[in-house]
Design a protein around this motif. Structure first.
Motif, PDB file in Angstrom:
ATOM      1  N   GLN A 106     -10.018  -2.830   0.069  1.00 57.58           N
ATOM      2  CA  GLN A 106      -8.611  -3.216   0.041  1.00 57.58           C
ATOM      3  C   GLN A 106      -7.856  -2.631   1.231  1.00 57.58           C
ATOM      4  N   PRO A 107      -6.755  -3.261   1.640  1.00 55.22           N
ATOM      5  CA  PRO A 107      -5.940  -2.706   2.733  1.00 55.22           C
ATOM      6  C   PRO A 107      -5.463  -1.294   2.397  1.00 55.22           C
ATOM      7  N   LEU A 108      -5.325  -0.455   3.430  1.00 54.93           N
ATOM      8  CA  LEU A 108      -4.867   0.924   3.207  1.00 54.93           C
ATOM      9  C   LEU A 108      -3.386   0.993   2.819  1.00 54.93           C
ATOM     10  N   PRO A 109      -2.483   0.249   3.504  1.00 61.57           N
ATOM     11  CA  PRO A 109      -1.087   0.339   3.056  1.00 61.57           C
ATOM     12  C   PRO A 109      -0.945  -0.187   1.631  1.00 61.57           C
ATOM     13  N   VAL A 110      -0.098   0.459   0.857  1.00 57.40           N
ATOM     14  CA  VAL A 110       0.208   0.136  -0.539  1.00 57.40           C
ATOM     15  C   VAL A 110      -0.945   0.518  -1.474  1.00 57.40           C
ATOM     16  N   ILE A 244      -0.718  -3.121  13.497  1.00 59.86           N
ATOM     17  CA  ILE A 244      -0.772  -4.031  12.343  1.00 59.86           C
ATOM     18  C   ILE A 244      -2.220  -4.326  11.960  1.00 59.86           C
ATOM     19  N   LEU A 245      -3.121  -4.325  12.934  1.00 57.77           N
ATOM     20  CA  LEU A 245      -4.534  -4.612  12.644  1.00 57.77           C
ATOM     21  C   LEU A 245      -5.100  -3.659  11.600  1.00 57.77           C
ATOM     22  N   THR A 246      -4.620  -2.413  11.604  1.00 54.66           N
ATOM     23  CA  THR A 246      -5.164  -1.404  10.675  1.00 54.66           C
ATOM     24  C   THR A 246      -4.704  -1.634   9.233  1.00 54.66           C
ATOM     25  N   SER A 247      -3.795  -2.591   9.042  1.00 54.04           N
ATOM     26  CA  SER A 247      -3.297  -2.873   7.689  1.00 54.04           C
ATOM     27  C   SER A 247      -4.131  -3.923   6.975  1.00 54.04           C
ATOM     28  N   GLU A 248      -5.131  -4.481   7.668  1.00 55.21           N
ATOM     29  CA  GLU A 248      -5.917  -5.587   7.114  1.00 55.21           C
ATOM     30  C   GLU A 248      -6.907  -5.140   6.037  1.00 55.21           C
ATOM     31  N   ASN A 393      -0.608 -11.398   6.492  1.00 56.24           N
ATOM     32  CA  ASN A 393      -1.140 -10.761   5.281  1.00 56.24           C
ATOM     33  C   ASN A 393      -0.337  -9.524   4.879  1.00 56.24           C
ATOM     34  N   LEU A 394       0.089  -8.743   5.871  1.00 60.68           N
ATOM     35  CA  LEU A 394       0.860  -7.533   5.551  1.00 60.68           C
ATOM     36  C   LEU A 394       2.220  -7.904   4.974  1.00 60.68           C
ATOM     37  N   ASP A 395       2.873  -8.903   5.541  1.00 62.63           N
ATOM     38  CA  ASP A 395       4.182  -9.311   5.020  1.00 62.63           C
ATOM     39  C   ASP A 395       4.066  -9.842   3.591  1.00 62.63           C
ATOM     40  N   ASP A 555      13.363  18.213  -2.516  1.00 63.50           N
ATOM     41  CA  ASP A 555      13.680  16.974  -3.233  1.00 63.50           C
ATOM     42  C   ASP A 555      12.955  15.790  -2.611  1.00 63.50           C
ATOM     43  N   SER A 556      11.642  15.854  -2.608  1.00 66.23           N
ATOM     44  CA  SER A 556      10.841  14.767  -2.038  1.00 66.23           C
ATOM     45  C   SER A 556      10.282  13.913  -3.165  1.00 66.23           C
ATOM     46  N   VAL A 557       9.816  12.732  -2.808  1.00 63.02           N
ATOM     47  CA  VAL A 557       9.155  11.895  -3.800  1.00 63.02           C
ATOM     48  C   VAL A 557       7.995  11.159  -3.145  1.00 63.02           C
ATOM     49  N   MET A 558       6.860  11.129  -3.851  1.00 65.98           N
ATOM     50  CA  MET A 558       5.689  10.407  -3.351  1.00 65.98           C
ATOM     51  C   MET A 558       5.736   8.978  -3.868  1.00 65.98           C
ATOM     52  N   CYS A 559       5.051   8.097  -3.147  1.00 70.51           N
ATOM     53  CA  CYS A 559       5.081   6.691  -3.514  1.00 70.51           C
ATOM     54  C   CYS A 559       3.748   6.060  -3.119  1.00 70.51           C
ATOM     55  N   PHE A 560       3.149   5.285  -4.031  1.00 66.38           N
ATOM     56  CA  PHE A 560       1.968   4.476  -3.686  1.00 66.38           C
ATOM     57  C   PHE A 560       1.919   3.290  -4.629  1.00 66.38           C
ATOM     58  N   GLY A 561       1.008   2.363  -4.346  1.00 61.93           N
ATOM     59  CA  GLY A 561       0.942   1.143  -5.127  1.00 61.93           C
ATOM     60  C   GLY A 561       0.093   1.283  -6.374  1.00 61.93           C
ATOM     61  N   PRO A 562       0.231   0.324  -7.325  1.00 63.19           N
ATOM     62  CA  PRO A 562      -0.595   0.343  -8.542  1.00 63.19           C
ATOM     63  C   PRO A 562      -2.073   0.157  -8.223  1.00 63.19           C
ATOM     64  N   LEU A 563      -2.924   0.629  -9.136  1.00 58.20           N
ATOM     65  CA  LEU A 563      -4.377   0.476  -8.966  1.00 58.20           C
ATOM     66  C   LEU A 563      -4.863  -0.913  -9.357  1.00 58.20           C
ATOM     67  N   VAL A 564      -4.109  -1.579 -10.246  1.00 57.35           N
ATOM     68  CA  VAL A 564      -4.526  -2.899 -10.745  1.00 57.35           C
ATOM     69  C   VAL A 564      -3.352  -3.861 -10.622  1.00 57.35           C
ATOM     70  N   PRO A 565      -3.617  -5.177 -10.519  1.00 53.44           N
ATOM     71  CA  PRO A 565      -2.529  -6.142 -10.293  1.00 53.44           C
ATOM     72  C   PRO A 565      -1.474  -6.152 -11.388  1.00 53.44           C
ATOM     73  N   ASP A 566      -1.868  -5.829 -12.636  1.00 56.37           N
ATOM     74  CA  ASP A 566      -0.914  -5.859 -13.750  1.00 56.37           C
ATOM     75  C   ASP A 566      -0.523  -4.457 -14.194  1.00 56.37           C
ATOM     76  N   GLY A 567      -0.493  -3.535 -13.241  1.00 54.18           N
ATOM     77  CA  GLY A 567      -0.185  -2.149 -13.565  1.00 54.18           C
ATOM     78  C   GLY A 567       1.005  -1.599 -12.806  1.00 54.18           C
ATOM     79  N   TYR A 568       1.252  -0.299 -13.018  1.00 54.74           N
ATOM     80  CA  TYR A 568       2.321   0.433 -12.338  1.00 54.74           C
ATOM     81  C   TYR A 568       1.728   1.686 -11.689  1.00 54.74           C
TER      82      TYR A 568
END
Length: 616
Positions: A106-110, A244-248, A393-395, A555-568
């Motif tokens: 899978q792409p690294l971003p998100v 942008i290539l590294t986001s593929e 694809n990234l957009d 007061d920082s916050v981490m952020c990343f994407g869900p592990l599964v398409p129907d998750g959080y």
């Protein structure tokens, strides 16, 4: 991403404050144990009880018992793992990194790289941006010097030292794409360690030397002068966003990477990015919207750059460390998770913030500095096509991600502590209750916990819900259940999660062990055991809630994407009287909605406070 706050060493009766070299700390950190097979299988079945109907659970129980019988397949694989543990520094970490990260396509971003968004700096404009960026670079170099000289304090959790292995690997390292799997390249241990960083602005990359010819670190004013030169050079028309290539998708990027490196100029430029100590991304301002949504927009900006018309071209997602500094005072850090982890990153950022409060300690020597080197690329038709596909694809990926960041101000970790409850366990039960209220079911959830109390330990999952959590959830909105009964069930749910956490911190979690048994079978050339092909295993590892506590002194916050398409994915940073949360979900899934879950979670937390401290 751990469940306990890490503390640097402080004065102790038996140890005056000393700084230990990392080699010395390893001897006091024990090897990671292989948990007993029977214990893991029993714990696994227990985690399935709140998730499966009785008939499915019976089927799985029979399968697990067959796998774990004395002299059976499980015992054989367990023996293999115990032998592996005797012969290696850590029996699971290399496998885990390979399986969890390097094999993923899978792409690294998100999907993979976490971002940490920090409080906005009090400035607006490019001049102040470069002043702060200079300070930040100097601070990171100061942190690196502490690692190099052995002056980084060994960290402790619950009085036990933690493995400091990861710190030297943060610098001059990069993930390298491959056709079937990736690998990590560490350049910091070579005979001639790199002395440059990469600065990227306006989609253009520059090599910036950060040490003088005598080996001394450049001063803030020297770095500032060089950043001014970079800015003046970054207005050129050569604006193909190579990063942008590294986001593929990793397979696609792996093929494009091989095409890119056929050209000598491209190969040299890519190598300079990969070998640099770290990257600095000088971003244009985040589009200012309402104050309420600015925190979410800022976190998304760090995470993926905001899109190909924004700052996504200012990233090289394979790089281990990328510091992002915006013109509008926004800033943070994006990191590649195969090498780095939340707690060491939080320690690094705490050092940066401390350093930034101090005046520049050194005067700039009056010596002329060489011009920072702009990195050029030869872009043929094929590479141009690769970039255009990557942009599209990234957009699509960015538009699909819903990010909701908020600061819950009603109370923080002090409230659970006052009632002798673990703050992390309190939040985990609240998350399950909020999820149930939105979706009318409980779901498999994994909370990311550190295993750095062991040699070369990485991370492990704390699973939920427990049976006690399910009982509490079913009772909470039932008017027939008394407040006293609800309070008792809540305490039992929180305490049950705390007990599971204690098992994980002793090295007796189940997910790494199950993964190890599965990979041991593959290693021995056996078929994958039936227990891992069972639908229950698939359901129990379809993590609809991916969570991580990243306690920090800021007061920082981490952020990343869900592990599964129907998750959080939910990250949180509990402070004494407030908690920072980030919630992400994918827009393509009609069932999940980050804002709905965020509003429900706020309401749920307030009701839990009322349960503990009734106002009437």
């Amino acid at each position: 991403m751990i469940s306990m706050k890490i503390q640097p060493t402080t004065c102790r009766a038996w140890l005056s404050r000393v700084y230990l070299r990392q080699e010395l700390c390893f001897s006091s950190v024990p090897p990671q144990p292989v948990p007993p097979l029977v214990q893991t299988l029993q714990s696994y079945l227990k985690t399935l009880e709140p998730l499966l109907p009785p008939e499915e659970l019976s089927h799985t129980r029979r399968m697990v018992q067959e796998f774990g019988r004395p002299g059976g397949l499980g015992a054989r694989l367990q023996e293999g793992l115990e032998k592996r543990a005797r012969l290696t520094k850590n029996w699971i970490s290399p496998w885990w990194v390979q399986w969890a990260y390097l094999e993923s396509r899978q792409p690294l971003p998100v999907h993979s790289n976490p971002a940490i968004s920090l409080p906005r700096r009090d400035y607006n404009g490019w001049r102040s941006q470069l002043v702060f960026a200079s300070k930040l670079i100097a601070a990171v170099l100061d942190f690196k010097a502490k690692i190099n000289t052995g002056h980084l304090p060994v960290e402790y959790m619950r009085g036990n030292p933690l493995c400091m292995d990861l710190y030297p690997l943060l610098f001059s390292s990069c993930r390298i794409p491959g056709p079937k799997h990736d690998h990590i390249a560490h350049y910091g241990r070579s005979r001639r360690s790199p002395t440059h960083i990469t600065v990227v602005r306006n989609y253009q990359f520059f090599q910036l030397e950060v040490y003088n010819s005598d080996g001394s670190r450049m001063t803030e004013s020297q770095i500032h002068g060089q950043l001014l030169r970079i800015r003046s050079q970054s207005w050129k028309t050569d604006k193909e966003p190579m990063g942008i290539l590294t986001s593929e998708h990793r397979h696609t990027w792996g093929q494009a990477y091989n095409r890119l490196l056929r050209d000598k100029l491209n190969k040299e430029s890519v190598r300079l990015i990969e070998t640099g100590l770290f990257s600095l991304c000088l971003d244009s301002p985040v589009m200012r919207i309402s104050d309420e949504k600015y925190a979410s927009r800022k976190a998304a900006q760090i995470l993926h750059g905001g899109g190909t018309f924004s700052n996504s071209g200012n990233r090289w997602f394979d790089k281990t460390l990328q510091f992002v500094v915006g013109e509008d005072g926004s800033w943070g850090l994006l990191y590649e998770a195969a090498t780095a982890e939340g707690p060491p990153i939080a320690t690094l950022l705490h050092h940066v913030l401390d350093y930034c409060e101090k005046p520049d300690p050194k005067r700039a020597p009056l010596v002329p500095l060489p011009m920072p080197k702009k990195l050029y690329f030869h872009i043929d038709r094929e590479i141009k096509r690769d970039i255009e596909h990557a942009k599209q694809n990234l957009d699509i990926l960015i538009n699909d991600l819903d990010v909701n960041v908020f600061n819950f101000k009603r109370f923080g970790k002090d409230l659970p502590k006052q009632h002798n409850l673990s703050p992390n366990s309190f939040i985990q039960v609240a998350l399950q209750l909020a999820y149930y209220r939105v979706h009318n079911e409980v779901c498999p959830a994994c909370d990311i916990a550190s295993q750095r109390m062991f040699q070369a330990g990485r991370t492990e999952y704390i699973r939920s819900p427990t049976n006690q959590t399910l009982k509490f959830i079913l009772a909470f909105d039932d008017p027939a259940v008394s407040r006293e009964a609800k309070l008792q069930l809540f305490r039992e749910a929180v305490d049950a999660y705390t007990a599971v956490t204690h098992q994980v911190l002793k090295g007796h979690a189940i997910d790494n062990h199950l993964l190890g048994l599965k990979l041991q079978a593959i290693e021995e050339g056996l078929s994958i055991p039936k227990v891992f092909m069972d639908t229950a295993y698939g359901l129990a590892t379809h993590w609809k809630l991916r969570t991580g506590q990243v306690p920090a002194n800021t007061d920082s916050v981490m952020c990343f994407g869900p592990l599964v398409p129907d998750g959080y994915a939910i990250c949180y940073n509990p402070q004494a009287d407030h908690v920072h949360f980030s919630i992400t979900a994918f827009n393509c899934c009609e069932e999940t909605h980050a804002e709905t879950l965020a509003l429900t979670l706020k309401d749920t937390l307030c009701q839990l406070q009322e349960l503990l401290q009734p106002t009437v």
